[in-house]
Design an enzyme around this catalytic site. Structure first.
Site, short mmCIF file in Angstrom:
data_model
loop_
_atom_site.label_atom_id
_atom_site.label_comp_id
_atom_site.label_asym_id
_atom_site.label_seq_id
_atom_site.Cartn_x
_atom_site.Cartn_y
_atom_site.Cartn_z
N HIS A 30 -1.42 35.90 -29.94
CA HIS A 30 -2.08 36.55 -28.80
C HIS A 30 -3.51 36.10 -28.62
CE1 HIS A 30 1.52 39.08 -28.78
NE2 HIS A 30 1.33 38.90 -27.50
N CYS B 7 8.88 33.50 -19.09
CA CYS B 7 7.41 33.66 -19.09
C CYS B 7 6.78 33.36 -20.45
CB CYS B 7 7.02 35.05 -18.60
SG CYS B 7 7.56 36.38 -19.67
C1 PEP Z 1 6.62 36.59 -24.88
O1 PEP Z 1 6.87 37.18 -25.93
O2 PEP Z 1 7.06 35.45 -24.62
C2 PEP Z 1 5.74 37.19 -23.86
C3 PEP Z 1 5.59 36.61 -22.69
O3 PEP Z 1 5.08 38.31 -24.20
P1 PEP Z 1 3.81 38.29 -25.17
O4 PEP Z 1 3.47 36.85 -25.39
O5 PEP Z 1 2.72 39.03 -24.51
O6 PEP Z 1 4.32 38.95 -26.39
#
Ligand code: PEP
Ligand code: MG
Length: 763
Positions: free
Chosen positions: A376, A689
């Site tokens: 993150h 995504c």
């Molecule tokens: C993912 O897990 O691919 C996602 C888009 O959510 P995050 O990266 O915020 O966990």
């Protein structure tokens, strides 16, 4: 636990021994004599302390030669004459490997280099320790004995402690002549290039700042031991008071966190720690050097500990020592220091919340340790468009705060104290990149349609109002993933309904009618807010996070849904739920949404024109049952960062394991394809995504698997559109179909070649 239980190696003379040696070293350095005489005294003191027949100090000279600078026991004529190349002989090997070398039969060692002028023929035992400072070898300290004997771990430890001090005083000017100290300074402060891993593209230049402030500069030896002892006492008292205050502030903590703080406090009050610090001060060291000395001893000892708990405690002790050093320098504990106008932040590790605390305008680049592209902190850095390179924890040892640093987020390298040529080359590169960016802007209204007529939709990932201008600059069709939790991570308490609504309204206004998919707060995993107690979770990424937490504790999600409904009054609202595992969880989430819709109706407020709900496919359980989940929602979005993490059982935050498993592994791709087909059967729109789609090669493969909608970081939209317009989706699908059943580790190299040969634009 007490530090007392695991005493460090101090040489054959025990605690008293090292104190005596330090005092002798202090006396040698304080002598009113030439630099050479002082050095010779020092060598003699070390030789007699470790009962060695020979003790020699080799220093690194320009051109990476190691010159014999002082010796006790070898032929004195050899001083300043004997020189060894880097890697030559045992001494050269120690320098090259940055590691001590011990042998009881030196002449038979394969690397042994015979130097007749030194007269070392009858010496069998050899112990060489590098003098390391700022991650660089400045020389080698050698002890030798005639008899063939193995030096004990304790002896090696004592010589290492001495080598640390020697390196320090070689650089501080307390030992060598002014000219020689300047040579050392040049070695320490020359330009360097370090290779890591590219995480966020782009180039940034600025001045180094450490997330963890470095120890303030200080002298090594003191003249007034009583005065130093008094300073130490005061520093320790202040440290203890600040640890007590920290404990009182976090009185609400429980479980493991509380235990850790308590242990930390125990360390701060440990009597043997204090005694060892005092004894180092009375041997002639400054209070600061005493702290460093005892810290290094503890490190050497704890690094050998088998018990991981003990090894972990090393960080506590390091941290405590750092705090004590800051107290000694009179710095306010923990105060965040002013940043440079152009700051490059260096840290071994860092969380997304810490990153958000920095001034966006001043923070230009990031250099971190073991952190991966889908962590993150990387996602936030990408959202903020801050070039980032990882795998470079060592960078902290290689530079000082304020040094000039260039971060090359494309090549995955950094330049510390770059030369004017390097600076010029990067200026030219930046110019070229802005021209390239301008070319993408010109293409932003072109349709993203493949050569064989397949329409692909490209949306943006966002998380801050600051991201919104990119929507129009890039020509993306909307925001495919708005990570609402970023707002939750910035503050010290849960954001109010009012402040959430204000953010969502602003985002919708800035979207100018383009759709925005709001993902409800995915707190947990590596996104923890300081005001939340997650209890005692060993695997927080698989713990109480996302939708699990939301339905268990509606007090968090209901105000958020309220804010979303209010902000989207009169328009379409897209709400997406993270970390769905079972279809039933969608029912639970929908029930909470219904409660909020009812509440809004009762209050007579205007409702959204339509509310579409979506589920993220981030767990293998959800991917496997994508058709059943699809029947309960209006759209699906594959969160590939988490899905790959759980598919490969490989922590997304760990660069080390992330490097092992490529999303272009045919197993993962066929798993994804099955999920895409399950969604297609129910005619439910599906997007991807995960950050992996930021890479045009991976994205091209996913188009081949049947994904028709993507949400990706802003910087990748231009290249993505250009790539889409230059490929033939049907040919890619056929190419993949042949290879997906095969046991390749990854299809990346052959697929990249196939794309290039087919003329697909990847630059
Ligand atoms: C993912 O897990 O691919 C996602 C888009 O959510 P995050 O990266 O915020 O966990
Ligand atoms: Mg996720």
């Amino acid at each position: 636990m007490s530090i007392e239980k695991t005493r460090p190696p101090h040489g054959g003379h025990g605690d008293q021994g090292i104190t005596v040696l330090l005092r002798r070293m202090h006396d040698a350095v304080a002598l009113e004599a030439s630099a050479q005489e002082r050095l010779d005294h020092l060598t003699k003191a070390i030789a007699s302390h470790v009962v060695a027949d020979v003790c020699s100090i080799y220093l690194r000279r320009p051109g990476d030669e190691l010159e014999l600078y002082s010796t006790e026991g070898l032929n004195r004529e050899a001083v300043h004459k004997t020189r060894l190349k880097w890697g030559e002989g045992l001494v050269g090997l120690v320098a090259e490997n940055h590691r001590p070398l011990v042998t009881d039969n030196a002449p038979h060692h394969p690397a042994f280099a015979y130097r007749p002028e030194t007269g070392e023929d009858p010496l069998h035992s050899f112990l060489g320790v590098p003098l390391i400072r700022s991650g660089k070898t400045l020389g080698v300290l050698v002890v030798q004995n005639k008899a063939a004997r193995q030096y004990t771990d304790e002896e090696v430890g004592a010589v290492q402690a001495v080598a640390t001090l020697l390196a320090e005083i070689s650089a501080s000017g307390e030992l060598l002549s002014r000219e020689e100290t300047a040579v050392v300074g040049e070695m320490l402060h020359g330009p360097e290039r370090l290779k890591g891993y590219p995480i966020v593209n782009g180039i940034a230049s600025g001045q180094a700042v450490f997330l963890q402030p470095p120890a303030p500069k200080h002298k090594v030896f003191a003249t007034d031991a009583a005065g130093e002892a008094a300073r130490l006492e005061e520093g320790l008292n202040n440290l203890r008071a600040s640890v007590d205050a920290m404990l009182a502030q976090n009185a609400g903590l429980s479980g493991v966190s509380r235990e850790l703080l308590e242990t930390y406090r125990l360390f701060a009050y440990d009597r043997s720690w204090k005694e060892r610090l005092r004894s180092a001060v009375f041997s002639g060291l400054t209070a600061e050097s005493a702290v460093e000395q005892v810290k290094n001893e503890n490190r050497a000892r704890l690094l050998q500990a088998r018990d991981p708990y003990l090894r972990e405690r090393m960080h506590d002790l390091d941290d405590l020592s750092h705090r004590l050093l800051r107290h000694l320098s009179g710095e306010k504990n923990g105060a965040r220091r002013a940043l440079f106008d152009r700051t490059i932040l260096l840290a071994r590790e860092m969380g997304p919340a810490e990153l958000l605390e920095y001034d966006r305008n001043a923070l230009k680049g990031l250099v971190l340790g073991d952190v991966s592209a889908t962590s993150h902190v990387a996602i936030v850095a990408r959202a903020l468009d801050i070039p980032m390179v990882t795998g470079l924890g060592e960078a902290i040892d290689r530079c000082e705060e304020g040094d000039a640093v260039i971060v090359d987020g494309d090549a995955g390298e950094i330049h510390i104290r770059p030369t004017s040529d390097v600076i010029e080359a990067y200026r030219a590169k930046r110019e070229f990149q802005s021209e390239r960016q301008a070319a993408f802007v010109k293409e932003r209204d072109l349709p993203a349609v493949t050569k064989d007529g397949v329409k692909v939709s490209i949306m943006l990932n966002a998380g801050l109002a600051l991201d919104m201008p990119h929507l129009h600059e890039t020509g993306a069709e909307g925001i495919g993933l708005f990570r609402t939790e970023l707002q939750f991570l910035i503050g010290s308490q849960l954001p109010s309904v009012g402040s959430q609504k204000a953010l969502y309204s602003e985002v919708l206004k800035l979207a100018k009618g383009k759709p925005v998919v709001f993902r409800t707060a995915d707190i947990g995993g590596d996104k923890t807010a300081s005001y939340m107690d997650h209890g005692n979770e060993v695997n927080p990424a698989m713990g109480w996070r996302g939708l699990r937490m939301a339905v268990d504790r509606p007090g968090m999600i209901r105000p958020q849904l309220r804010a979303l409904i209010a902000a989207a009054a009169g328009r379409e609202l897209y709400v997406m739920f993270p970390m769905v595992t079972l279809p039933k969880e969608i029912d639970d989430a929908r029930a909470l949404l219904d409660l909020e819709i009812e509440r809004a109706k009762r209050s007579g407020a205007e409702l959204p024109k339509a509310i579409k709900i979506g589920a993220m496919i981030e767990t293998p359980a959800a991917a496997w049952r994508a058709d059943l989940i699809a029947q309960k929602v209006d759209f699906l979005s594959v969160g590939g960062n988490d899905l790959a993490q759980f598919y490969f059982a490989a922590d997304r935050d760990s660069e080390r394991v992330q490097r092992r498993y490529d999303p272009m592994n045919p197993g993962f791709m066929s798993f994804l394809k099955t999920c895409v087909e399950k969604a297609a059967k129910t005619q439910t729109p599906l997007a991807y995504c995960g950050e992996q789609a930021a890479d045009p090669v991976t994205a091209a493969a996913f188009i081949g698997l049947g994904v028709r909608s993507f949400s990706a970081p802003a910087t990748s939209v231009g290249p993505f559109r250009r790539m889409t317009r230059s490929l033939d989706a049907g040919r890619i699908a056929a190419w993949l179909d042949e290879r997906l059943p095969q046991p390749f580790e990854t299809l990346r190299p052959q697929f990249t070649k196939f794309l290039k040969d087919s003329g697909v634009a990847l630059e």
